[in-house]
Design a protein around this motif. Structure first.
Motif, mmCIF file in Angstrom:
data_model
loop_
_atom_site.group_PDB
_atom_site.id
_atom_site.type_symbol
_atom_site.label_atom_id
_atom_site.label_comp_id
_atom_site.label_asym_id
_atom_site.label_seq_id
_atom_site.Cartn_x
_atom_site.Cartn_y
_atom_site.Cartn_z
ATOM 1 N N SER A 127 -32.526 18.551 20.869
ATOM 2 C CA SER A 127 -32.749 19.792 21.613
ATOM 3 C C SER A 127 -31.609 20.069 22.585
ATOM 4 C CB SER A 127 -34.080 19.686 22.371
ATOM 5 O OG SER A 127 -34.283 20.836 23.166
ATOM 6 N N ASN A 128 -31.138 19.049 23.277
ATOM 7 C CA ASN A 128 -30.015 19.237 24.207
ATOM 8 C C ASN A 128 -28.737 19.641 23.478
ATOM 9 O OD1 ASN A 128 -31.637 18.555 26.388
ATOM 10 N ND2 ASN A 128 -31.085 16.385 26.310
ATOM 11 N N PHE A 129 -28.536 19.102 22.288
ATOM 12 C CA PHE A 129 -27.356 19.472 21.497
ATOM 13 C C PHE A 129 -27.389 20.955 21.126
ATOM 14 C CE2 PHE A 129 -25.900 20.285 17.124
ATOM 15 C CZ PHE A 129 -24.540 20.130 17.314
ATOM 16 N N PHE A 130 -28.528 21.436 20.650
ATOM 17 C CA PHE A 130 -28.643 22.844 20.276
ATOM 18 C C PHE A 130 -28.459 23.756 21.495
ATOM 19 C CE2 PHE A 130 -31.414 21.223 16.643
ATOM 20 C CZ PHE A 130 -30.387 21.335 15.725
ATOM 21 N N ASN A 131 -29.065 23.375 22.613
ATOM 22 C CA ASN A 131 -28.941 24.195 23.817
ATOM 23 C C ASN A 131 -27.497 24.241 24.310
ATOM 24 O OD1 ASN A 131 -31.688 24.850 23.971
ATOM 25 N ND2 ASN A 131 -32.168 22.989 25.111
#
Length: 300
Positions: A127-131
Motif C-alpha cells: 500500500s505504501n508503494f502504491f501511494n
C-alpha cells in the motif's frame, strides 16, 4: 516439564505427517479422540479467518491489476489517465481491511491479523508503494477532487495533444524524407496553430496550478508533463520548428532594426561633429579679422 519437552515435538511431528503420535494405536483413534490434538495445532499455528482471507484476496487481486497497469503504461507515461480507477480500488480494499467498528484493533480482527501480525507487514508495504508512486506522479493534479475522473483541463489538453500528434503524422507522410525537415516544412506551417494551442494550454494549466497550490514548487501530473516534453522535443529537435514560419518576417524586421541601430548612431554622431566643426571655423576667422582691424586703427 521434561516429559512435555519430549512429548510435544513428537505430537506436532505426527500431526504434520497426518499420522497419530502413537502409531501402534493409530487405527483405533476415532474423530473425537483426535480433536484435542487438532485444537492444539490450531492454537500453535493460527489460521486466518475466512472473512479476513476474503479481504486479503481482494487486496491481492487489486494490487496485481494496478501493478500491471502501471507497468503497461510506463512509456509513454499514461498511468494517471489509465490507472486511477485501479488505484482507487486498491485504496478501498485497504480501507476495508483496516476499517474497525471501534477505535481498537480488537474490534476488527482482520486489521490485526493482516496488518500487524508480523514484522514484515506485506500489505502495508504494498500500500505504501502504491501511494508513494501515485504521489510522485502527481496524478491528483490531473483528476477531479474526488478522483472519479480526469479534470476538464486535462481532457482538453489530451485532446489537443492527440490532435497535434495526428497533424505531425499526416504532414510527415507528405515529406519525401522526414530526416531533412527545415523551418518551412509542411509540419511547421500546417501544425503551427495546433502546437501553439497545446503550448498555451500547458502554460495556462501550470499558472492556474501555482495559484491554487500553496507549495513553492508545483508540478502537473506526469501524463501531461511527459506529453508536453514529447511534443516540444519533436517540434524543436526533430522538425526544427523552434522558429514559427509565420513569425519569421516580424522577427527578421526587428533583428534588422536592432542591428542597424549602431550604424545610425555612429552616422548621426559623425554628421553632428561635422556640422559643429563647420560652425566653429567661421567664428575663429571672424575673430582674427576683428583683431587685425583694431591693430590697423591703432597704427593710424
Amino acid at each position: 516439564m521434561v516429559f512435555l519437552g519430549v512429548f510435544l515435538p513428537s505430537v506436532l511431528l505426527g500431526l504434520c505427517a497426518a499420522q497419530s503420535p502413537f502409531p501402534a494405536a493409530a487405527g483405533r483413534l476415532e474423530e473425537e479422540e483426535r480433536s484435542p490434538w487438532l485444537e492444539l495445532l490450531l492454537l500453535l499455528r493460527p489460521e486466518v479467518e475466512p472473512e479476513c482471507r476474503e479481504l486479503l484476496a481482494g487486496f491481492a487481486n487489486s494490487s496485481v491489476r494496478l501493478s500491471g497497469c502501471l507497468v503497461r503504461h510506463a512509456r509513454p507515461v499514461t498511468v494517471c489517465q489509465n490507472c486511477y480507477r485501479l488505484f482507487r480500488e486498491v485504496t478501498e480494499q485497504l480501507e476495508n481491511i483496516s476499517r474497525a467498528a471501534g477505535n481498537t484493533t480488537e474490534s476488527n480482527p482482520c486489521a490485526k491479523s493482516l496488518l500487524m501480525s508480523d514484522r514484515l507487514q506485506i500489505v502495508l508495504i504494498m500500500s505504501n508503494f502504491f501511494n508513494a508512486t501515485w504521489k510522485k506522479a502527481n496524478c491528483a493534479n490531473c483528476l477531479k477532487n474526488n478522483s472519479e475522473g480526469l479534470s476538464n483541463s486535462t481532457v482538453t489538453f489530451l485532446a489537443l495533444f492527440n490532435e497535434s500528434m495526428a497533424c505531425f503524422e499526416h504532414n510527415l507522410q507528405r515529406q519525401e524524407d522526414s530526416r531533412l525537415l527545415g523551418n518551412i516544412s509542411d509540419v511547421c506551417k500546417n501544425c503551427n496553430v495546433t502546437y501553439k494551442k497545446l503550448n498555451d494550454m500547458y502554460n495556462s494549466m501550470q499558472k492556474s496550478g501555482k495559484e491554487d497550490e500553496s507549495e513553492e514548487e508545483f508540478h502537473l501530473c506526469i501524463d501531461v508533463e511527459d506529453a508536453m516534453n514529447i511534443t516540444r522535443r519533436l517540434w524543436s529537435t526533430s522538425f526544427n520548428c523552434s522558429v514559427h514560419y509565420s513569425d519569421t518576417v516580424p522577427m527578421i524586421a526587428v533583428s534588422s532594426f536592432i542591428l542597424f541601430l549602431p550604424v545610425v548612431f555612429y552616422l548621426s554622431s559623425f554628421l553632428h561633429s561635422k556640422q559643429k566643426k563647420r560652425i566653429l571655423m567661421p567664428s575663429k576667422r571672424f575673430q582674427s579679422n576683428d583683431s587685425s582691424v583694431n591693430i590697423q586703427e591703432k597704427k593710424h
